[in-house]
Design a protein around this motif. Structure first.
Motif, PDB file in Angstrom:
ATOM      1  N   LEU A 258      85.095  72.581  31.293  1.00  0.00           N
ATOM      2  CA  LEU A 258      85.382  72.458  32.828  1.00  0.00           C
ATOM      3  C   LEU A 258      84.258  71.750  33.286  1.00  0.00           C
ATOM      4  CD1 LEU A 258      87.217  75.813  33.705  1.00  0.00           C
ATOM      5  CD2 LEU A 258      88.119  73.440  32.845  1.00  0.00           C
ATOM      6  N   HIS A 259      84.684  70.768  33.847  1.00  0.00           N
ATOM      7  CA  HIS A 259      83.904  69.947  34.648  1.00  0.00           C
ATOM      8  C   HIS A 259      83.003  70.963  36.011  1.00  0.00           C
ATOM      9  CE1 HIS A 259      81.296  66.717  36.864  1.00  0.00           C
ATOM     10  NE2 HIS A 259      81.040  66.191  35.713  1.00  0.00           N
ATOM     11  N   CYS A 260      84.012  71.228  37.113  1.00  0.00           N
ATOM     12  CA  CYS A 260      83.514  72.072  37.802  1.00  0.00           C
ATOM     13  C   CYS A 260      83.156  71.402  39.290  1.00  0.00           C
ATOM     14  CB  CYS A 260      82.679  73.313  37.433  1.00  0.00           C
ATOM     15  SG  CYS A 260      83.441  74.335  36.415  1.00  0.00           S
ATOM     16  N   ASP A 261      82.936  70.339  38.954  1.00  0.00           N
ATOM     17  CA  ASP A 261      82.073  69.337  40.361  1.00  0.00           C
ATOM     18  C   ASP A 261      82.256  68.075  40.454  1.00  0.00           C
ATOM     19  OD1 ASP A 261      80.640  69.464  42.012  1.00  0.00           O
ATOM     20  OD2 ASP A 261      79.244  68.772  41.513  1.00  0.00           O
TER      21      ASP A 261
ATOM     22  N   HIS B 227      89.348  68.177  28.798  1.00  0.00           N
ATOM     23  CA  HIS B 227      90.033  69.436  28.443  1.00  0.00           C
ATOM     24  C   HIS B 227      90.579  70.116  28.037  1.00  0.00           C
ATOM     25  CE1 HIS B 227      90.393  68.692  33.645  1.00  0.00           C
ATOM     26  NE2 HIS B 227      89.011  69.493  33.075  1.00  0.00           N
ATOM     27  N   ASP B 228      91.044  69.034  26.731  1.00  0.00           N
ATOM     28  CA  ASP B 228      92.131  69.228  25.282  1.00  0.00           C
ATOM     29  C   ASP B 228      91.777  68.327  24.654  1.00  0.00           C
ATOM     30  OD1 ASP B 228      94.237  68.735  29.177  1.00  0.00           O
ATOM     31  OD2 ASP B 228      94.782  69.841  26.841  1.00  0.00           O
ATOM     32  N   GLU B 229      91.134  67.517  24.347  1.00  0.00           N
ATOM     33  CA  GLU B 229      90.882  66.533  23.186  1.00  0.00           C
ATOM     34  C   GLU B 229      89.858  67.109  22.244  1.00  0.00           C
ATOM     35  OE1 GLU B 229      92.799  63.129  24.849  1.00  0.00           O
ATOM     36  OE2 GLU B 229      91.591  62.927  24.232  1.00  0.00           O
TER      37      GLU B 229
ATOM     38  N   GLY C  46      98.378  71.119  36.650  1.00  0.00           N
ATOM     39  CA  GLY C  46      98.511  70.141  36.008  1.00  0.00           C
ATOM     40  C   GLY C  46      97.773  69.457  34.913  1.00  0.00           C
ATOM     41  N   ARG C  47      98.190  69.599  33.201  1.00  0.00           N
ATOM     42  CA  ARG C  47      97.493  68.638  32.708  1.00  0.00           C
ATOM     43  C   ARG C  47      98.668  67.171  33.239  1.00  0.00           C
ATOM     44  NH1 ARG C  47      97.905  66.335  26.949  1.00  0.00           N
ATOM     45  NH2 ARG C  47      96.674  64.967  26.840  1.00  0.00           N
ATOM     46  N   TYR C  48     100.177  67.499  33.468  1.00  0.00           N
ATOM     47  CA  TYR C  48     101.197  66.492  32.867  1.00  0.00           C
ATOM     48  C   TYR C  48     100.635  64.943  34.566  1.00  0.00           C
ATOM     49  CZ  TYR C  48     103.571  69.326  36.621  1.00  0.00           C
ATOM     50  OH  TYR C  48     104.295  70.066  37.216  1.00  0.00           O
ATOM     51  N   ARG C  49     100.159  66.415  35.273  1.00  0.00           N
ATOM     52  CA  ARG C  49     100.033  65.561  36.052  1.00  0.00           C
ATOM     53  C   ARG C  49      98.931  63.994  35.783  1.00  0.00           C
ATOM     54  NH1 ARG C  49     104.142  65.642  39.385  1.00  0.00           N
ATOM     55  NH2 ARG C  49     104.768  67.652  40.528  1.00  0.00           N
ATOM     56  N   VAL C  50      98.410  63.614  34.895  1.00  0.00           N
ATOM     57  CA  VAL C  50      96.669  63.257  34.886  1.00  0.00           C
ATOM     58  C   VAL C  50      97.630  62.692  33.386  1.00  0.00           C
ATOM     59  CG1 VAL C  50      95.083  63.225  33.324  1.00  0.00           C
ATOM     60  CG2 VAL C  50      95.170  65.240  34.901  1.00  0.00           C
ATOM     61  N   ASN C  51      98.416  63.463  33.035  1.00  0.00           N
ATOM     62  CA  ASN C  51      99.488  61.979  31.647  1.00  0.00           C
ATOM     63  C   ASN C  51      99.907  61.051  33.329  1.00  0.00           C
ATOM     64  OD1 ASN C  51      98.095  63.326  29.829  1.00  0.00           O
ATOM     65  ND2 ASN C  51      99.819  64.385  29.683  1.00  0.00           N
TER      66      ASN C  51
ATOM     67  N   TYR D 159      89.450  81.879  47.101  1.00  0.00           N
ATOM     68  CA  TYR D 159      91.144  83.080  47.227  1.00  0.00           C
ATOM     69  C   TYR D 159      90.386  83.829  45.439  1.00  0.00           C
ATOM     70  CZ  TYR D 159      93.029  80.645  49.962  1.00  0.00           C
ATOM     71  OH  TYR D 159      93.251  79.933  51.588  1.00  0.00           O
ATOM     72  N   ASN D 160      89.017  83.815  44.698  1.00  0.00           N
ATOM     73  CA  ASN D 160      88.696  84.271  43.716  1.00  0.00           C
ATOM     74  C   ASN D 160      89.640  84.587  42.709  1.00  0.00           C
ATOM     75  OD1 ASN D 160      86.875  85.953  41.612  1.00  0.00           O
ATOM     76  ND2 ASN D 160      87.573  87.389  43.699  1.00  0.00           N
ATOM     77  N   LEU D 161      90.449  83.318  42.949  1.00  0.00           N
ATOM     78  CA  LEU D 161      91.600  83.797  41.668  1.00  0.00           C
ATOM     79  C   LEU D 161      91.347  82.942  39.836  1.00  0.00           C
ATOM     80  CD1 LEU D 161      94.885  81.763  43.903  1.00  0.00           C
ATOM     81  CD2 LEU D 161      94.095  84.503  43.051  1.00  0.00           C
ATOM     82  N   PRO D 162      91.952  82.878  38.650  1.00  0.00           N
ATOM     83  CA  PRO D 162      92.104  81.930  37.507  1.00  0.00           C
ATOM     84  C   PRO D 162      90.716  81.005  38.085  1.00  0.00           C
ATOM     85  CG  PRO D 162      93.765  84.082  37.865  1.00  0.00           C
ATOM     86  CD  PRO D 162      92.820  83.688  38.757  1.00  0.00           C
ATOM     87  N   ILE D 163      90.143  80.692  37.207  1.00  0.00           N
ATOM     88  CA  ILE D 163      89.350  79.371  37.337  1.00  0.00           C
ATOM     89  C   ILE D 163      89.702  78.432  35.903  1.00  0.00           C
ATOM     90  CG2 ILE D 163      87.081  77.960  37.100  1.00  0.00           C
ATOM     91  CD1 ILE D 163      88.653  79.611  39.612  1.00  0.00           C
ATOM     92  N   THR D 164      91.043  77.985  36.159  1.00  0.00           N
ATOM     93  CA  THR D 164      91.173  76.463  34.793  1.00  0.00           C
ATOM     94  C   THR D 164      91.089  74.899  34.648  1.00  0.00           C
ATOM     95  OG1 THR D 164      93.755  76.943  36.151  1.00  0.00           O
ATOM     96  CG2 THR D 164      93.530  78.654  34.801  1.00  0.00           C
TER      97      THR D 164
END
Length: 779
Positions: free
Chosen positions: A632-635, A624-626, A765-770, A687-692
């Protein structure tokens, strides 16, 4: 005395049959005959020949064969060969075609009759032997077919010859024995084309895959025509929706479809020799009957790609023919409720011949069930991932035995108590002995002068051919020397750009032993185990055409990105293949398989679970960041998290995921198809929302909860789950580190409680992974 000897000699000479030269016919009329072994009937273009083909010493069958290749495609009396002397095929005036063995015994007949003016037998250029009538009167001058060989095939279908509800293909007993063998290709009662093994009291359908429904195998039962045909271009089509094309599709070579003696259906094309241009896509050990009862089939890199072995305390019934299987060495009958024991044989499966199907049974319960049946020979003890418990399959017959590392479940063999100390079955090679008799042909011996002329002629041909080959080689060398520089520079550029090896399709086909050992399967392709030329064990992924969005350039662009990704928690890609229509990726092999395979075992303690969660988070954070591109893996799911020999996690199957420039990482991505797996997909897709990146974070949270709690996604209600819920307080008792891990997993998979429907986004978001990455390991 001399007069008597002379009279006796004259009498013997008159009793000898007259010797007549061989005759070649284009038409056999009423009252005419073909005599064995020399008389033949040829097609107009001499593509096919019909006559008496030798199958042994003074043994012949009425046959049709390719004239140039001497390959038999049809036999009338394959199970009852006739004598080579005084045998005739006669077209009687009644319209019946009759084969008389040695001029006395009827061996075969068409059982036809006709009152027409004339009846004749012709061999067509299609390979069809046709018996037809002709009316030669003024009012009616028509021809009518009353019998044809195409309506009674043996083991071969020729182009244009239909396989119908009333016909079938039957294999030969062996490559040198043309009598009827145990394999049959036919239309079943449900209108599906099937392959059947039938020998003595054993029968088994092995194609299409018997444990799958017809529609899962791409077949349709909604038809009643029951017709299949191979056309002259190499396309096979069947009324049950089975279609395929040969690798040399198009007009040109002569072809034949043959059910061979090993039970495999193949299409051959003639180019100076017969070449296989299509073969039944069935692993060699999946063909029923290859190893017989009480034996196991395993893959081998030599011979036919398989080898047979007897079960413990069993011996081969016939060491020259493994299809006869093995027999027990212990001489007693298994008794109901006895004190027999069970020997565990890992990675083994016996398909079929179940006494019953018992769900959710312990090992002890399954043993008791088998002991209660007098004819139970053992049982399959199989874990069902969808239900989460073990099922029991007691067996009355041990047939279709198959041993492979791809089978996780063991088989338990029932043995007398004295046999309990025996180990796994020996891996025996098939050794042929003198009990296998090859039927040899009998040839007349030429004189020594004729043999000398033949050798001189052969020597002259060899010298001429060698000279021509030398000239051609020089020309080819000059041409390739001119072109090889550009080709090598192009390949070198590709290798530098991608950072790893470009394999040829033949390299990977050889490394995977013709893609024989399947170790994984997903929506984008099938993964096979292989051994590379440098002795590295690899996982070779063969991509489906549907999973590829573009041609070779698009594939190489994505492969180039994979080569630049390098992280300890991402699966390492060693190379690729982009040759013709073949697209393959070569990865490092992970000895402990996927996380999904280990969820139900006792191998993952709390410490390993924490390390798996931590490593997976690091791998996703890198994607995602490095890395330079945003991936995006998506699966994200347990099947795509692989474990090495120390249970260190590596995220897999990210190679052909969605990749964008870093400037696009907050955009509303336009993905035409929903990606992912039900249960692990974030609500943004629905819901067809933005994919991040949050879609991967959501999936990660579901995976961690499933790993720690043992509950499947459908058993967890994520809507409104609090951090002090029972999932946290009751299931987790091993320390604060693991508690924090579960709380973070819940937050990753939790929707915003007060968000409107239009702003429903998941994950934090990423801070949860951190947050996970910073937790101390207190488990």
């Amino acid at each position: 005395m001399a007069v008597k000897l002379t009279k006796l000699l004259i009498l013997l000479v008159t009793l000898l049959p007259p010797s007549s030269p061989s005759t070649t016919y284009t038409t056999l009329n009423q009252g005419s005959s073909l005599s064995s072994p020399g008389d033949v009937l040829v097609s107009p273009s001499r593509i096919f020949t019909a006559g008496f083909h030798p199958v042994g010493d003074n043994a012949y069958c009425l046959s049709i064969w390719f004239t140039r290749a001497d390959t038999v495609v049809w036999m009338a009396n394959r199970d009852h060969p006739v004598n080579g002397k005084a045998t005739k095929l006669s077209l009687l005036h009644s319209g019946n075609l009759l084969l008389l063995d040695a001029g006395l015994l009827p061996a075969w007949t068409t059982n036809t009759s006709s009152s027409a003016a004339s009846v004749s037998l012709r061999l067509l250029d299609s390979g069809d032997l046709v018996l037809h009538t002709q009316d030669n009167n003024k009012n009616n001058n028509s021809s009518h077919v009353i019998w044809r060989s195409f309506d009674s095939p043996t083991n071969t279908l020729l182009p244009g010859q239909p396989l119908t509800a009333n016909t079938k293909l039957t294999s030969s007993a062996s490559p040198t024995n043309h009598s009827s063998g145990p394999y049959k290709l036919y239309f079943d009662n449900d209108n599906v084309l099937r392959l059947l093994f039938s020998k003595s009291d054993l029968t088994a359908i092995f194609w299409p895959t018997p444990w799958k429904s017809s529609w899962e195998s791409g077949r349709s039962t909604y038809n009643n025509s029951k017709t299949a045909v191979l056309d002259h271009n190499g396309r096979f089509s069947s009324s049950d929706n089975l279609t395929f094309k040969t690798s040399d599709f198009g007009a040109g070579p002569q072809r034949r479809m043959t059910l061979d003696a090993d039970g495999v259906l193949r299409v051959y094309s003639w180019r100076r020799k017969w070449e296989v241009t299509w073969q039944l896509p069935v692993p060699s050990c999946s063909v029923s009957g290859v190893c017989g009862a009480n034996s196991l089939c395993t893959y081998s890199s030599t011979g036919l790609g398989r080898r047979c072995a007897c079960l413990p305390r069993h011996r081969a019934k016939n060491s020259g023919d493994w299809s006869e299987g093995c027999v027990p060495e212990f001489d007693r009958i298994l008794r109901c409720g006895s004190a027999d024991v069970f020997l565990c044989i890992s990675h083994t499966e016996f398909y079929g011949y179940d006494i019953g199907f018992m769900q959710n049974k312990t090992l002890e319960e399954c043993e008791s069930i088998c002991l209660s049946y007098c004819d139970c020979r053992g049982f399959q003890y199989k874990f069902e991932w969808s239900s989460g418990f073990y099922n029991c399959f007691p067996k009355t017959l041990l047939f279709n035995g198959y041993q492979s590392t791809g089978f996780d479940s063991p088989f338990y063999l029932r043995l007398p108590p004295a046999s309990s100390n025996k180990t796994r079955p020996l891996q025996l090679q098939l050794q042929c002995n003198n009990s296998v008799v090859k039927l040899e042909r009998v040839y007349t011996r030429e004189s020594k002068y004729g043999l000398l002329r033949l050798r001189l002629r052969s020597l002259a041909w060899c010298v001429g051919v060698l000279g021509a080959v030398e000239v051609v080689c020089v020309l080819v060398f000059l041409y390739k020397t001119h072109a090889s520089g550009e080709k090598l520079r192009h390949q070198g550029f590709i290798q530098v750009a991608t950072g790893f090896t470009r394999f040829t399709y033949e390299d990977l086909k050889k490394a995977s032993r013709n893609f024989s050992e399947e170790i994984g399967r997903g929506g984008s392709g099938v993964v096979y185990k292989g051994m590379l030329a440098d002795n590295r064990v690899a996982a070779i992924k063969r991509l489906n055409e549907a999973s590829l969005g573009g041609g070779e350039e698009a594939f190489l662009a994505e492969v180039s990105l994979i080569g630049r990704l390098n992280h300890v928690n991402l699966i390492q890609c060693w190379g690729y293949c982009a040759q013709g229509r073949h697209r393959l990726l070569v990865y490092e092999y992970m000895r402990n398989g996927s996380l999904a395979e280990n969820l139900g075992s006792n191998k993952l303690d709390r410490s390993k679970q924490f390390e798996i969660a931590l490593g997976t988070a690091k791998g996703l954070a890198y994607l995602h960041d490095e890395c330079l591109e945003w991936v995006l893996h998506c699966d994200v799911k347990p099947h795509n998290i692989l474990l090495d020999e120390n249970y260190n996690p590596k995220v897999a199957d990210f190679g052909l995921s969605k990749q964008l420039k870093r400037s696009d990482r907050v955009a509303n991505l336009d993905m035409s198809l929903i990606r992912g797996t039900r249960g692990y997909m974030a609500p943004e897709w629905v819901y067809n929302l933005p994919i991040t990146a949050k879609v991967d974070v959501y999936s990660y949270g579901v995976v961690v909860l499933e790993m720690v709690t043992g509950l499947s996604p459908k058993e967890i209600d994520f809507d409104g789950v609090e951090e002090d819920s029972e999932i946290v307080t009751n299931e987790i008792e091993e320390g604060d580190g693991l508690r924090n891990l579960v709380r973070v997993a819940l937050q990753c998979a939790q929707e915003k409680r007060d968000a409107s429907r239009a702003d429903k986004s998941c994950g934090l978001g990423r801070y949860r992974v951190n947050l996970i990455m910073t937790q101390p390991n207190k488990a």
